[in-house]
Design a protein around this motif. Structure first.
Motif, short mmCIF file in Angstrom:
data_model
loop_
_atom_site.label_atom_id
_atom_site.label_comp_id
_atom_site.label_asym_id
_atom_site.label_seq_id
_atom_site.Cartn_x
_atom_site.Cartn_y
_atom_site.Cartn_z
N SER A 67 -44.68 2.07 21.15
CA SER A 67 -43.48 1.33 21.30
C SER A 67 -42.07 2.23 21.06
CB SER A 67 -43.66 0.16 20.77
OG SER A 67 -44.80 -0.65 21.17
N LEU A 68 -41.96 2.86 20.11
CA LEU A 68 -40.96 3.81 19.84
C LEU A 68 -40.72 4.67 20.75
CD1 LEU A 68 -41.59 4.23 15.86
CD2 LEU A 68 -39.73 2.82 17.15
N ILE A 69 -41.91 5.36 21.22
CA ILE A 69 -41.58 6.41 22.16
C ILE A 69 -41.06 5.87 23.57
CG2 ILE A 69 -42.77 7.83 24.03
CD1 ILE A 69 -44.93 8.41 21.59
N ASN A 70 -41.65 4.60 23.83
CA ASN A 70 -41.17 3.83 25.06
C ASN A 70 -39.72 3.49 24.88
OD1 ASN A 70 -41.84 2.99 27.64
ND2 ASN A 70 -42.13 0.76 27.11
N LEU A 71 -39.43 3.10 23.60
CA LEU A 71 -37.93 2.76 23.22
C LEU A 71 -36.91 3.86 23.78
CD1 LEU A 71 -35.61 0.89 22.00
CD2 LEU A 71 -36.52 2.04 19.80
N PHE A 72 -36.99 4.95 23.10
CA PHE A 72 -36.42 6.06 23.37
C PHE A 72 -36.57 6.75 24.73
CE2 PHE A 72 -36.44 6.14 18.85
CZ PHE A 72 -35.04 6.39 18.58
N ASN A 73 -37.68 6.36 25.50
CA ASN A 73 -37.94 6.57 27.02
C ASN A 73 -36.67 6.03 27.49
OD1 ASN A 73 -38.67 6.85 29.57
ND2 ASN A 73 -40.45 5.64 29.35
N TYR A 74 -36.69 4.73 27.42
CA TYR A 74 -35.37 3.79 28.12
C TYR A 74 -34.12 4.43 27.81
CZ TYR A 74 -39.09 1.53 31.03
OH TYR A 74 -39.96 1.28 31.79
N VAL A 75 -33.76 4.68 26.48
CA VAL A 75 -32.66 4.87 25.92
C VAL A 75 -32.22 6.24 26.64
CG1 VAL A 75 -31.32 6.10 24.15
CG2 VAL A 75 -32.89 4.31 23.57
N ASP A 76 -33.10 7.19 26.94
CA ASP A 76 -32.90 8.41 27.63
C ASP A 76 -32.72 8.08 29.08
OD1 ASP A 76 -33.31 11.24 28.55
OD2 ASP A 76 -34.98 10.07 29.60
N ARG A 77 -33.27 7.07 29.70
CA ARG A 77 -33.50 6.98 31.13
C ARG A 77 -32.22 6.33 31.64
NH1 ARG A 77 -38.33 3.82 34.35
NH2 ARG A 77 -39.69 5.41 33.30
N TYR A 78 -31.61 5.39 30.70
CA TYR A 78 -30.48 4.80 31.00
C TYR A 78 -29.19 4.85 30.51
CZ TYR A 78 -33.62 1.69 33.73
OH TYR A 78 -34.78 1.42 34.92
N ILE A 79 -28.96 5.88 29.47
CA ILE A 79 -27.90 6.43 28.91
C ILE A 79 -27.01 7.03 29.87
CG2 ILE A 79 -28.28 8.92 28.75
CD1 ILE A 79 -27.23 8.13 25.67
N ILE A 80 -27.23 7.38 31.01
CA ILE A 80 -26.55 7.60 32.39
C ILE A 80 -25.47 6.61 32.91
CG2 ILE A 80 -28.14 7.65 34.17
CD1 ILE A 80 -26.99 10.49 35.17
N ALA A 81 -26.20 5.32 32.70
CA ALA A 81 -25.39 4.28 33.27
C ALA A 81 -24.24 4.04 32.50
CB ALA A 81 -26.28 2.88 33.08
N ALA A 82 -24.26 4.29 31.39
CA ALA A 82 -22.87 4.11 30.42
C ALA A 82 -21.81 5.08 30.71
CB ALA A 82 -23.50 4.11 29.01
N ILE A 83 -22.11 6.11 31.17
CA ILE A 83 -21.16 7.18 31.47
C ILE A 83 -20.85 7.71 32.92
CG2 ILE A 83 -21.78 8.48 29.25
CD1 ILE A 83 -23.47 10.50 30.82
N SER A 84 -21.38 6.22 33.76
CA SER A 84 -20.99 6.77 35.14
C SER A 84 -19.66 6.99 35.70
CB SER A 84 -21.86 5.67 35.98
OG SER A 84 -21.08 4.34 35.58
N GLU A 85 -18.89 6.17 35.13
CA GLU A 85 -17.44 6.31 35.53
C GLU A 85 -16.86 7.63 34.96
OE1 GLU A 85 -15.47 3.94 37.92
OE2 GLU A 85 -17.39 4.04 38.43
N SER A 86 -17.29 8.12 33.84
CA SER A 86 -16.84 8.96 33.14
C SER A 86 -17.27 10.41 34.13
CB SER A 86 -17.19 9.39 31.78
OG SER A 86 -16.60 8.44 31.09
#
Length: 414
Positions: free
Chosen positions: A20-39
């Motif tokens: 579950s912890l691995i899955n957690l950071f899997n999704y942190v990594d996968r969607y971190i790009i959504a937060a910087i899209s406008e940048s």
């Protein structure tokens, strides 16, 4: 060797926590790009909406293309070692994204993330199914997939904060570090005999395990409950893939929400609705299993059907109180489907081909789901407007809910 009966519960719980912890950071990594899209759009890379969509689609293309390979390996080789390999690859690839000097180099880094996640994503559900019996899997997968909202929310929050204070490159560096520690922990996971929690004897497992990948694919294609579940999941993934990458952009550009408020605010919504929705969906589907064998599909189908009109309200009504409320309720219902639909997939196939079944599911839901959706939404947005482009999301949710409800109503048995 298998764990002593007294230690079996602890072994299973430890496995669930680490995965579950691995899955957690899997999704942190996968969607971190959504937060910087406008940048990224305003950076020296000048990432357009179409290119931004391609970053999401490129990752998914590689993810789905390599999933069948790891699925076949996961049914015959050491699952902990394969998981550790995958986690190491996507952690390093994530950090490399912070060194990108062009769109092409950033795309290359994000596609390599897909290779690593394919190893982990295909094999983990199979391993969890061999840790826990069928009647607990709704709740077990509920815990496992809590990583989606929490990881997505943390990805938005961490990405937004790092971007605001240190620049968009720092977000990739921070996201890649934890996975290396988790890869080491994955190596120590217990790898139980396949099907041990399904009362399948070793003598019964061996002949089917030797039949090969081609025979496994044929069995899956003949398995109508599996096919319907995966097709519904593809439409669901189409909607969520578009929503995940474009909702923050939509809130900022169309609704005029500030960058920090959009990413951190939506992150809070995702975490809260995910924690409640996934826990509730897993618990309810396990409870209803005593009433109907199709409980996992009923919960997923009905929840998604109700979520569709709420999603439509969320992207068409301009009043903040209305669209925020609709988004919250839609997210709550969509997360309620997560644990049950994944439980349905592993329960409806033979234990010996579960990793392959998950791999085929991953390939299908992505090639029909979030491979085309980000690029399609980006292309429509560039040609018309983002307001019109996001209208495709509630339509896909309606299709998903209809397919799952149809499968549950027919009550087809494998």
């Amino acid at each position: 060797m298998p764990p002593h009966p007294r230690g079996a519960v602890n072994v299973a719980r430890r496995g669930l926590i680490i995965l579950s912890l691995i899955n957690l950071f899997n999704y942190v990594d996968r969607y971190i790009i959504a937060a910087i899209s406008e940048s990224l759009r305003h950076s020296a890379l000048h990432i357009s909406d179409l290119q931004y969509g391609l970053l999401g689609s490129g990752f998914i293309v590689v993810y789905m293309a390599t999933a069948p390979v790891f699925g076949a390996l996961g049914d015959t080789r050491s699952r902990p070692r394969l998981i550790a390999l995958g986690v190491t690859i996507w952690s390093v690839a994530t950090a490399l994204g912070g060194l990108a000097w062009s769109f092409a180099s950033l795309l290359a880094a994000r596609t390599m993330v897909g290779v690593g996640e394919a190893a982990y994503g295909t094999i983990s559900p199979s391993l969890l199914a061999d840790y826990f019996r069928k009647e607990f899997r709704g709740r077990v997968f509920g815990v496992f997939f809590l990583a989606i909202p929490v990881g997505f929310g943390l990805g938005l929050a961490i990405g937004g904060l790092m971007d605001a204070h240190f620049g968009w490159r720092s977000a990739f560096f921070v996201a890649g570090i934890p996975g290396l520690v988790l890869a080491a922990l994955a190596l120590k996971l217990h790898d139980p005999p396949r099907g041990i929690q399904d009362d399948v004897t070793p003598s019964a497992r061996a002949p089917r395990a030797r039949q090969g990948v081609a025979a496994a694919y044929r069995a899956l294609l003949r398995n109508r409950p599996y096919v319907l579940t995966v097709l519904g999941y593809a439409a669901y993934t189409f909607a969520l893939g578009g929503m995940a990458l474009y909702i923050v952009k939509f809130l900022e550009r169309v609704r005029g929400v500030s960058e920090g408020q959009a990413s951190v605010g939506f992150a809070a919504i995702v975490i809260a609705t995910g924690l409640i929705g996934i826990a509730l969906g897993g618990w309810l589907s396990d409870r209803l299993l005593k009433v109907t064998k199709q409980s996992y599909l009923w919960v997923s189908g009905i929840a998604t059907l109700i979520a569709a009109p709420l999603a439509l309200v969320g992207v068409t009504v301009a009043t903040p109180a209305v669209y925020w409320t609709a988004i919250v309720l839609a997210q709550l219902l969509l997360f309620a489907s997560t644990g049950p639909v994944n439980s349905a997939i592993v329960n409806v196939v033979a234990p010996e081909i579960r990793a392959t079944a998950v791999a085929v599911s991953i390939f299908t839901i992505h090639i029909l789901g979030d491979v085309p959706s980000p690029t399609l939404i980006g292309a429509i947005s560039d040609a018309t407007s983002l307001t019109k482009a996001v209208l495709i999301i509630p339509v896909a949710l309606l299709v998903s809910g209809a397919v799952w409800t149809y499968a549950a109503k027919k009550g087809i048995e494998a």
